[in-house]
Design an enzyme around this catalytic site. Structure first.
Site, mmCIF file in Angstrom:
data_model
loop_
_atom_site.group_PDB
_atom_site.id
_atom_site.type_symbol
_atom_site.label_atom_id
_atom_site.label_comp_id
_atom_site.label_asym_id
_atom_site.label_seq_id
_atom_site.Cartn_x
_atom_site.Cartn_y
_atom_site.Cartn_z
ATOM 1 N N GLY A 53 -39.657 -2.866 -9.723
ATOM 2 C CA GLY A 53 -39.814 -2.159 -8.465
ATOM 3 C C GLY A 53 -38.494 -1.844 -7.780
ATOM 4 C CG HIS B 94 -33.129 3.556 -9.257
ATOM 5 N ND1 HIS B 94 -33.341 4.081 -10.503
ATOM 6 C CD2 HIS B 94 -33.130 2.232 -9.511
ATOM 7 C CE1 HIS B 94 -33.296 3.153 -11.486
ATOM 8 N NE2 HIS B 94 -33.007 2.048 -10.996
ATOM 9 N N GLY C 24 -33.706 6.795 -11.619
ATOM 10 C CA GLY C 24 -34.136 6.384 -12.987
ATOM 11 C C GLY C 24 -35.512 5.812 -13.578
ATOM 12 C CG HIS C 25 -37.365 2.434 -11.781
ATOM 13 N ND1 HIS C 25 -36.453 2.183 -10.472
ATOM 14 C CD2 HIS C 25 -37.078 1.362 -12.432
ATOM 15 C CE1 HIS C 25 -36.072 1.002 -10.744
ATOM 16 N NE2 HIS C 25 -36.554 0.461 -11.824
ATOM 17 C CG ASP D 107 -31.581 -2.404 -18.412
ATOM 18 O OD1 ASP D 107 -30.894 -3.354 -17.772
ATOM 19 O OD2 ASP D 107 -32.383 -1.761 -17.681
HETATM 20 P P1 AMP Z 1 -35.760 -2.538 -13.981
HETATM 21 O O1 AMP Z 1 -36.865 -2.180 -12.641
HETATM 22 O O2 AMP Z 1 -34.377 -2.608 -13.027
HETATM 23 O O3 AMP Z 1 -36.325 -3.674 -14.722
HETATM 24 O O4 AMP Z 1 -35.682 -1.215 -14.793
HETATM 25 C C1 AMP Z 1 -36.976 -0.926 -15.219
HETATM 26 C C2 AMP Z 1 -36.934 0.201 -16.326
HETATM 27 O O5 AMP Z 1 -36.236 1.309 -15.965
HETATM 28 C C3 AMP Z 1 -36.108 -0.354 -17.498
HETATM 29 O O6 AMP Z 1 -36.601 0.111 -18.880
HETATM 30 C C4 AMP Z 1 -34.775 0.046 -17.208
HETATM 31 O O7 AMP Z 1 -33.724 0.208 -18.462
HETATM 32 C C5 AMP Z 1 -35.147 1.573 -16.830
HETATM 33 N N1 AMP Z 1 -33.754 1.995 -15.951
HETATM 34 C C6 AMP Z 1 -33.272 1.167 -14.922
HETATM 35 N N2 AMP Z 1 -32.238 1.885 -14.326
HETATM 36 C C7 AMP Z 1 -32.295 3.117 -15.156
HETATM 37 C C8 AMP Z 1 -31.463 4.203 -15.235
HETATM 38 N N3 AMP Z 1 -30.372 4.658 -14.253
HETATM 39 N N4 AMP Z 1 -31.535 5.195 -15.874
HETATM 40 C C9 AMP Z 1 -32.624 5.037 -17.031
HETATM 41 N N5 AMP Z 1 -33.418 4.057 -17.039
HETATM 42 C C10 AMP Z 1 -33.160 3.112 -16.050
#
Ligand code: AMP
Length: 269
Positions: A19, A22, A24-25, A138
């Site tokens: 959650g 942004h 990226g998600h 990640d």
């Molecule tokens: P998180 O919510 O941080 O657990 O991220 C969820 C998914 O989004 C994971 O697969 C992350 O690697 C991916 N993610 C987070 N930040 C980015 C980003 N800046 N660019 C690409 N994927 C991202």
């Protein structure tokens, strides 16, 4: 979620997140949308992947905003399980991916990847996705999950997605909100250092120690940055490369700005 999936035939792309979404998600969501007839996003801040002194309690959350963004992005389902539903009293089963979990983040965050692998397998079981989308941001998590899918013969395709960055190069992260304005202004040093290493690599440099040292020296110029580690490792096993680089490698680093750990990486070769 099981019931929903039974009623919806077709390829499903799953985007697991914690959650506080942004771009990226949302890039993962768009990719999933292109490649599947159905898209589901899970939002779950998974307690078992946080250490006792980590930021589980203060991890940023904004369910309403997340749901609005996902509605706008046209996702078909959002899975929002509660911690009690995921880990009811008596819960005692975990997935351990061995070697590739033990280095880098695994060394600094004991139990982290056990929590990640466990929750991702549970999310797969709850949603039966055709494909699951993970960010290269990640990088170790991605490799741990690829290993899990291969080793346990899971019927899902892991789709790695490129890192989405702010205009100044900082990799997007939910944790970037922890940065003070001064720290935020200094944070692009991570990507600048990685890019210089890439330029040196493209110019023919293959000495692993020299590339690590280049990154270290560039980041050391930034007084607010405290290096946790800089790694140049085999792209698959994540074993540290000593001497001459021969195959594809992952150059990854973690740098602290105050209490906030920022991760970044690039793949070389
Ligand atoms: P998180 O919510 O941080 O657990 O991220 C969820 C998914 O989004 C994971 O697969 C992350 O690697 C991916 N993610 C987070 N930040 C980015 C980003 N800046 N660019 C690409 N994927 C991202």
């Amino acid at each position: 979620m099981h019931g929903w999936r039974r009623e919806h035939a077709g390829d499903l792309g799953l985007v697991p997140t914690m959650g506080y979404l942004h771009d990226g998600h949302l890039a993962l969501v768009r990719r999933a949308r292109e490649e599947n007839s159905l898209v589901a996003v899970s939002i779950f801040v998974n307690p078992t992947q946080f250490g006792p002194n980590e930021d589980f309690e203060r991890y940023p959350r904004d369910e309403e905003r997340d749901l609005a963004l996902l509605r706008e992005a046209g996702v078909d389902a959002v899975y929002l399980p509660s911690p009690a539903a995921m880990y009811p009293p008596g819960y005692q089963t975990y997935v351990t991916v061995e070697d590739v979990s033990q280095r880098l983040e695994g060394e600094r965050r004991p139990g982290h990847f056990r929590g990640v692998a466990t929750i991702v397998l549970k999310l797969f079981n709850a949603t039966s996705p055709t494909r699951a989308y993970f960010g290269r941001k990640d990088a170790q998590q991605l490799r741990v999950l690829q290993r899990m899918v291969q080793d346990l013969d899971l019927p899902v395709e892991i789709v790695p997605c490129d890192i989405v960055r702010e205009a100044d190069g900082l990799a997007m992260s939910s944790r970037n909100v922890y940065l003070s304005p001064e720290q935020r202004a200094a944070a692009p040093v991570l990507y600048r250092a990685l890019q210089q290493a890439r330029a040196r690599f493209d110019g023919g440099e293959r000495d692993a120690a020299k590339l690590r040292e280049l990154v270290r020296s560039l980041i050391a110029l930034e007084p607010l940055a405290e290096i946790d580690y800089i790694s140049l490792a085999d792209d698959r096993s994540l074993e540290e490369v000593e001497g001459i680089i021969e195959g594809p490698v992952l150059l990854s680093l973690v740098v602290r700005f105050g209490q906030t750990r920022l991760l970044d990486n690039i793949e070389l070769g």
